[in-house]
Design a protein around this motif. Structure first.
Motif, PDB file in Angstrom:
ATOM      1  N   ASN A   1     -89.747 -17.732  44.405  1.00 38.24           N
ATOM      2  CA  ASN A   1     -90.050 -18.097  45.475  1.00 38.24           C
ATOM      3  C   ASN A   1     -91.002 -16.997  46.110  1.00 38.24           C
ATOM      4  OD1 ASN A   1     -88.083 -20.518  46.318  1.00 38.24           O
ATOM      5  ND2 ASN A   1     -86.776 -19.084  45.511  1.00 38.24           N
ATOM      6  N   GLY A   2     -91.995 -17.126  46.894  1.00 36.06           N
ATOM      7  CA  GLY A   2     -93.063 -16.204  47.601  1.00 36.06           C
ATOM      8  C   GLY A   2     -93.825 -16.636  48.457  1.00 36.06           C
ATOM      9  N   ALA A   3     -94.339 -15.761  49.347  1.00 31.75           N
ATOM     10  CA  ALA A   3     -94.832 -16.091  50.445  1.00 31.75           C
ATOM     11  C   ALA A   3     -96.112 -15.244  50.587  1.00 31.75           C
ATOM     12  CB  ALA A   3     -94.002 -16.198  51.773  1.00 31.75           C
ATOM     13  N   ASP A   4     -97.268 -15.574  51.284  1.00 38.02           N
ATOM     14  CA  ASP A   4     -98.457 -14.932  51.578  1.00 38.02           C
ATOM     15  C   ASP A   4     -98.722 -15.108  52.939  1.00 38.02           C
ATOM     16  OD1 ASP A   4     -98.588 -13.818  48.805  1.00 38.02           O
ATOM     17  OD2 ASP A   4     -99.908 -15.698  48.319  1.00 38.02           O
ATOM     18  N   VAL A   5     -99.037 -13.990  53.877  1.00 42.71           N
ATOM     19  CA  VAL A   5     -99.372 -14.172  54.984  1.00 42.71           C
ATOM     20  C   VAL A   5    -100.625 -13.270  55.370  1.00 42.71           C
ATOM     21  CG1 VAL A   5     -98.766 -13.637  57.451  1.00 42.71           C
ATOM     22  CG2 VAL A   5     -96.961 -14.664  55.995  1.00 42.71           C
ATOM     23  N   ALA A   6    -101.593 -13.772  55.600  1.00 39.79           N
ATOM     24  CA  ALA A   6    -102.987 -13.011  55.836  1.00 39.79           C
ATOM     25  C   ALA A   6    -103.553 -13.570  57.231  1.00 39.79           C
ATOM     26  CB  ALA A   6    -103.827 -13.599  54.790  1.00 39.79           C
ATOM     27  N   GLY A   7    -104.327 -12.290  57.855  1.00 42.83           N
ATOM     28  CA  GLY A   7    -105.168 -12.385  58.990  1.00 42.83           C
ATOM     29  C   GLY A   7    -106.280 -11.523  59.180  1.00 42.83           C
ATOM     30  N   THR A   8    -107.420 -12.031  59.502  1.00 44.16           N
ATOM     31  CA  THR A   8    -108.508 -11.348  59.765  1.00 44.16           C
ATOM     32  C   THR A   8    -109.078 -11.379  61.176  1.00 44.16           C
ATOM     33  OG1 THR A   8    -109.167 -11.811  57.367  1.00 44.16           O
ATOM     34  CG2 THR A   8    -110.970 -10.923  59.115  1.00 44.16           C
ATOM     35  N   ILE A   9    -109.278 -10.376  62.090  1.00 46.78           N
ATOM     36  CA  ILE A   9    -109.943 -10.467  63.531  1.00 46.78           C
ATOM     37  C   ILE A   9    -111.159  -9.910  63.226  1.00 46.78           C
ATOM     38  CG2 ILE A   9    -107.547 -10.188  64.484  1.00 46.78           C
ATOM     39  CD1 ILE A   9    -108.165  -7.275  65.120  1.00 46.78           C
ATOM     40  N   ARG A  10    -112.018 -10.367  63.916  1.00 47.29           N
ATOM     41  CA  ARG A  10    -113.433  -9.911  64.302  1.00 47.29           C
ATOM     42  C   ARG A  10    -113.797  -9.698  65.658  1.00 47.29           C
ATOM     43  NH1 ARG A  10    -112.696 -13.590  60.088  1.00 47.29           N
ATOM     44  NH2 ARG A  10    -112.615 -15.321  61.554  1.00 47.29           N
ATOM     45  N   PRO A  11    -113.298  -8.749  66.339  1.00 47.89           N
ATOM     46  CA  PRO A  11    -113.387  -8.353  67.728  1.00 47.89           C
ATOM     47  C   PRO A  11    -114.709  -7.822  68.256  1.00 47.89           C
ATOM     48  CG  PRO A  11    -112.496  -6.320  66.301  1.00 47.89           C
ATOM     49  CD  PRO A  11    -112.548  -7.457  65.455  1.00 47.89           C
ATOM     50  N   VAL A  12    -115.379  -7.593  67.483  1.00 47.28           N
ATOM     51  CA  VAL A  12    -117.154  -7.329  67.854  1.00 47.28           C
ATOM     52  C   VAL A  12    -117.786  -7.713  66.822  1.00 47.28           C
ATOM     53  CG1 VAL A  12    -116.326  -5.556  69.399  1.00 47.28           C
ATOM     54  CG2 VAL A  12    -116.948  -4.879  67.109  1.00 47.28           C
ATOM     55  N   LYS A  13    -119.063  -7.781  66.890  1.00 46.64           N
ATOM     56  CA  LYS A  13    -119.958  -8.276  66.134  1.00 46.64           C
ATOM     57  C   LYS A  13    -120.140  -7.141  65.002  1.00 46.64           C
ATOM     58  CE  LYS A  13    -124.914  -9.501  65.362  1.00 46.64           C
ATOM     59  NZ  LYS A  13    -126.329  -9.781  66.019  1.00 46.64           N
ATOM     60  N   GLY A  14    -120.006  -7.645  63.666  1.00 46.34           N
ATOM     61  CA  GLY A  14    -120.150  -6.700  62.599  1.00 46.34           C
ATOM     62  C   GLY A  14    -118.824  -6.234  61.983  1.00 46.34           C
ATOM     63  N   LEU A  15    -117.663  -6.245  62.868  1.00 45.51           N
ATOM     64  CA  LEU A  15    -116.361  -5.844  62.485  1.00 45.51           C
ATOM     65  C   LEU A  15    -115.471  -6.735  61.941  1.00 45.51           C
ATOM     66  CD1 LEU A  15    -114.529  -3.211  62.193  1.00 45.51           C
ATOM     67  CD2 LEU A  15    -113.937  -3.696  64.725  1.00 45.51           C
ATOM     68  N   ASP A  16    -114.962  -6.593  60.807  1.00 39.55           N
ATOM     69  CA  ASP A  16    -113.824  -7.411  60.175  1.00 39.55           C
ATOM     70  C   ASP A  16    -112.585  -6.619  59.962  1.00 39.55           C
ATOM     71  OD1 ASP A  16    -115.915  -9.454  60.463  1.00 39.55           O
ATOM     72  OD2 ASP A  16    -115.360 -10.245  58.325  1.00 39.55           O
ATOM     73  N   ILE A  17    -111.775  -6.957  60.617  1.00 37.66           N
ATOM     74  CA  ILE A  17    -110.331  -6.235  60.051  1.00 37.66           C
ATOM     75  C   ILE A  17    -109.296  -7.392  59.409  1.00 37.66           C
ATOM     76  CG2 ILE A  17    -108.488  -4.586  60.788  1.00 37.66           C
ATOM     77  CD1 ILE A  17    -110.343  -4.067  63.141  1.00 37.66           C
ATOM     78  N   SER A  18    -108.880  -6.886  58.266  1.00 41.79           N
ATOM     79  CA  SER A  18    -108.141  -7.977  57.436  1.00 41.79           C
ATOM     80  C   SER A  18    -106.648  -7.327  56.902  1.00 41.79           C
ATOM     81  CB  SER A  18    -108.825  -8.609  56.254  1.00 41.79           C
ATOM     82  OG  SER A  18    -109.911  -9.251  56.549  1.00 41.79           O
ATOM     83  N   ASN A  19    -105.806  -7.930  57.153  1.00 42.78           N
ATOM     84  CA  ASN A  19    -104.413  -7.627  56.705  1.00 42.78           C
ATOM     85  C   ASN A  19    -103.811  -8.868  55.757  1.00 42.78           C
ATOM     86  OD1 ASN A  19    -103.388  -4.761  57.866  1.00 42.78           O
ATOM     87  ND2 ASN A  19    -104.828  -5.754  59.294  1.00 42.78           N
ATOM     88  N   SER A  20    -103.052  -8.351  54.800  1.00 41.07           N
ATOM     89  CA  SER A  20    -102.249  -9.359  54.306  1.00 41.07           C
ATOM     90  C   SER A  20    -100.943  -8.923  53.506  1.00 41.07           C
ATOM     91  CB  SER A  20    -102.903  -9.977  52.765  1.00 41.07           C
ATOM     92  OG  SER A  20    -103.223  -9.084  51.922  1.00 41.07           O
ATOM     93  N   PHE A  21     -99.834  -9.538  53.612  1.00 39.91           N
ATOM     94  CA  PHE A  21     -98.745  -9.368  53.063  1.00 39.91           C
ATOM     95  C   PHE A  21     -98.181 -10.270  52.165  1.00 39.91           C
ATOM     96  CE2 PHE A  21     -94.131  -9.263  53.248  1.00 39.91           C
ATOM     97  CZ  PHE A  21     -93.780  -7.943  52.781  1.00 39.91           C
TER      98      PHE A  21
END
Length: 836
Positions: A678-698
């Protein structure tokens, strides 16, 4: 109006189901299955066994589906304004274009674009890029670029690289990892710079992937087509440990009115080992020609060559790592010390300075050296052709030749002059010939795909002994001619593989698809030990121990492996999907000195390998899994998020174990029960301003064995509830990318929790954090150069000391097997690249 709309919808659904029943009887799908050697070993050790858009949900994106040439380039092959729409699918339901700086997701498939790959240092193993870009994937190695196939370890949602279906431009590439007799590892099949995209199907794999190794998931690599414009690319990298990498590519551009074009590329990578004696060197050459066929399709021809030569890093137990430190490795060039340690290994005891720290068994694990050479030649012809307006054909015919040498000093044999060392070398020779043929038929709201794959694989592996002497050792890397050696034994196998698949993707309403299909496969392998010279060499004084000669045939077949997939895009930004499939994996084969196949590492002198093989032939059943995945994804300009839950039931798990009565235990290969995951993946990416990507995954994975009575050492051991070996329960990845004008900065950090290295989980390697930092600047057009770019990377930024890759069989309990490889310390790399 609402009633009229509902009635129209229901009528449309009913019509679609009636059409589905008329077109195809049962549409399901799957891939294959593989298991690492869930193995317990005893006895003597062998040192030589060393694109935003839509695709058919759950299916790997092939050929034209992923951006073939990177950002800003036209899809190669057929001119864009004349390209048949049906050709874009290339065997899957819809088109995917992998452009921009984000990797693209659709259902259980995720595409890593060339733009994402360019955030990593040139030459980085694509598997490493995949792991740092996609949740649920991990990759570890003993070198920063991930080139060492011995120590490189990839996992995707609990399945390792030997359990995933892998292909390059539709060519089957077998199980990845060291000793890949079914294909090629990705760092040897194509130069990294020529790969345009990587597609990971994290469900149960893609029906169209030609593979008999898959248990869960598939990975497709797509190479770029030649450019329409004549030009070229060059890059030069320098780095720690005298590392340099040179890459060059020349594009012919369109040569004539029919659109003929080609490219030729070359790369050479060389670096010293970060510890101990020796270096790693690889030379690669790729050639690709594309001939458009007016508006009907294209013909392609490829030729890939690689020559990989390296000194290996030493595999260690956890205790060896803790006691001997980060820099411990092979003893070369200290030959006298090697002889001393070999005497201890054969006669008992340990050197005085290691008393109470290392066991005699661990002393035997430390040898003079270990090396490998592998040469690969891969050729293929591919034809994409539109037969009718709604019917397209895709054909690939391929040939692959590999040969080389896997060498290691054996501390448990004696050369004829009495020196307690023997240079033992395997000489593998692989010859593969095969073809795939598929058709894509579009009927209103249905996209039907069907295809076959056939391959013949001839594999030979003679094991030869080269004498070491009191005056000095046999030379490493070079000088391994048959005339210098005595052949101990020779193994030979011949394998025939056939696979058929059929699937239908029904578009129920715009944005909602239902896929059903199935796959059939059969694989028969004949062979084993064809020559055994053990008795004669014993009489010559080579100090041999029991060999594991066995011969016979094994067949793995499955007539109906179903696959269902549902994908629904709604309310502009939302997507839900699920994937269900059954997979079966064919039996592995390998040289008798290994483990984890019906032919290898069997028996003892008291109960021979042939007797064990004959016993198993009527009892063994291929490994099988059922995989279930359900997920949700939200995608907007500001935020992308996803959550996936998956479950796997694993049956007929096969393993190399010790069985038999307590007074006469022997090595066998048997069904050791079930595993559930059994498993799970959760991921998110925000792009608050032009040119910036912040990604997190668990990622969370709870993979546990269900066996309550594993035969071991004349008794039984319960593994019920024990976590799967080598795989972490928790993973976390954070990635920050910022582009400002022509400068790009990328920071990546990864966490892996503790990993058990025994089946009873009594020994684990600790958790770790590892980070990389990269910066690049594109100077744009300068003179005759279309672009000039400089980049710099720091690997293992905080200089963490941790265990990276794992290769070999896990012990049932106890820190006994030298299968761990340390990750490299902090290292620096800089690259200058130009495009003309």
């Amino acid at each position: 109006m609402q009633i009229d709309m509902r009635t129209a919808f229901l009528r449309r659904v009913g019509t679609g189901f009636r059409l589905l029943r008329r077109i195809t009887p049962a549409l399901l799908c799957s891939t294959a299955i593989a298991s690492p050697g869930y193995a317990a070993t005893v006895g003597r050790k062998h040192v030589t066994g060393h694109a935003a858009g839509h695709a058919a949900a759950g299916h790997a994106v092939t050929g034209q589906q992923a951006a073939a040439a990177g950002p800003g380039r036209k899809a190669a092959g057929v001119p864009a304004h004349r390209r048949p729409a049906s050709m874009d699918a290339s065997g899957d339901a819809e088109d995917v274009s992998a452009t921009g700086h984000r990797h693209i997701s659709h259902g259980v498939s995720q595409v890593v674009s060339r733009a994402t790959m360019d955030h990593f240092v040139t030459g980085t193993n694509p598997m490493q890029i995949l792991a740092q870009s996609v949740p649920g994937v991990s990759f570890q190695s003993s070198d920063a670029l991930g080139l060492d196939s011995v120590a490189s370890t990839l996992y995707m949602r609990g399945f390792n690289q030997t359990q995933l279906g892998v292909s390059l431009d539709g060519i089957p590439m077998g199980a990845q990892g060291f000793h890949n007799w079914y294909g090629l590892n990705v760092d040897q099949m194509a130069i990294q710079d020529t790969i345009s995209s990587i597609t990971a199907s994290q469900g149960a794999g893609a029906l169209s992937t030609p593979s008999t190794q898959t248990l869960g998931g598939s990975i497709t690599f797509t190479t770029a087509d030649p450019e329409d414009r004549a030009g070229g690319q060059v890059s030069q990298m320098f780095g720690s440990n005298h590392m340099f990498r040179t890459y060059g590519r020349v594009d012919s551009g369109v040569l004539n009115p029919s659109g003929t074009k080609f490219y030729a590329a070359y790369a050479r990578t060389d670096q010293n080992l970060w510890k101990g004696y020796g270096d790693q060197e690889e030379q690669q050459a790729n050639f690709k020609l594309v001939q458009p066929l007016q508006d009907k399709g294209k013909f392609s021809a490829i030729f890939d060559y690689s020559n990989f030569s390296q000194y290996n890093y030493l595999g260690m137990t956890k205790n060896m790592w803790e006691q001997m430190g980060r820099d411990a490795t092979y003893l070369k060039p200290d030959y006298a010390k090697s002889i001393e340690w070999a005497n201890y290994a054969q006669n008992g005891g340990v050197p005085a300075q290691w008393a109470g720290k290392l066991t005699n068994d661990e002393i035997g694990d430390v040898t003079y050296d270990g090396t490998q050479i592998q040469r690969n030649y891969l050729s293929a012809l591919a034809l994409d052709y539109q037969i009718f307006p709604n019917v397209t054909s895709h054909t690939v015919a391929y040939g692959h030749v590999s040969n080389g040498l896997y060498q290691g000093t054996n501390n448990f044999m004696t050369s004829p002059d009495g020196t307690p060392l023997v240079d033992e070398a395997g000489h593998p020779d692989v010859r593969r010939l095969g073809f795939t043929q598929s058709f894509n038929i579009k009927l209103h709201n249905n996209d039907i795909q069907t295809g076959i794959w056939y391959e013949n694989n001839r594999f030979r592996y003679p094991m030869r002994l080269y004498a070491d002497t009191a005056a000095g050792p046999h030379s490493s890397i070079s000088g391994y001619s048959a005339s210098q050696a005595r052949t101990l034994w020779s193994d030979a196998f011949n394998t025939n593989t056939f696979q058929f698949y059929l699937q239908d993707t029904w578009t129920i309403i715009p944005g909602m698809t239902l896929l059903g299909g199935f796959r059939s496969m059969t694989q028969t392998t004949h062979g084993g030990t064809e020559y055994d010279n053990t008795t004669a060499l014993e009489n010559e004084g080579w100090g041999l121990y029991y060999q594991h000669a066995a011969n016979g045939s094994m067949t793995a077949s499955a007539a109906f492996l179903p696959h269902f997939n549902f994908d629904y895009h709604f309310l502009d930004h939302h997507e839900i999907y699920w994937d269900i499939a059954e997979n079966v994996r064919a039996y592995d084969y390998a040289a008798q000195s290994g483990s984890g196949s019906p032919w290898t590492g069997l028996g003892t002198s008291g109960y021979t390998a042939q007797q064990v093989f004959n016993d198993n032939k009527t009892k063994l059943r291929p490994e099988r899994t059922w995989n279930y995945i359900i997920g949700y994804r939200y995608n907007s300009q500001f935020f992308t998020g996803s959550a996936d839950f998956y479950h796997t039931d694993y049956y007929n798990r096969l393993a190399a174990i010790t069985t038999g009565p307590a007074q006469n235990p022997y090595s066998a290969y048997e069904n050791v029960g079930r595993e559930t995951m059994n498993g799970a993946d959760v991921a998110g990416t925000i792009r608050p301003v032009k040119g910036l990507d912040i990604s997190n995954s668990f990622s969370w994975n709870d993979a546990t064995y269900q066996t309550t009575s594993l035969p071991y050492g004349g008794s039984t051991v319960s593994l019920k509830g024990k976590h799967q070996v080598f795989y972490p329960k928790f993973m976390y990845t954070a990635n920050v990318t910022y582009t400002w004008r022509k400068a790009t900065f990328n920071f990546n950090t990864t966490y892996l929790s503790a990993r058990p290295i025994t089946y009873t989980n009594d020994v684990k390697v600790p958790s770790y954090w590892s980070s990389t930092l990269m910066a690049s600047y594109d100077f744009g057009q300068i003179g005759f150069m279309r672009s000039l770019k400089a980049s710099f990377m720091v690997n293992n930024l905080f200089n963490q000391n941790y265990i990276g890759g794992v290769y070999g069989a896990a012990a049932v309990s106890g820190d006994d097997n030298a299968i761990l490889f340390q990750a490299p310390p902090r290292q620096y790399y800089g690259t200058i690249s130009a495009q003309f």
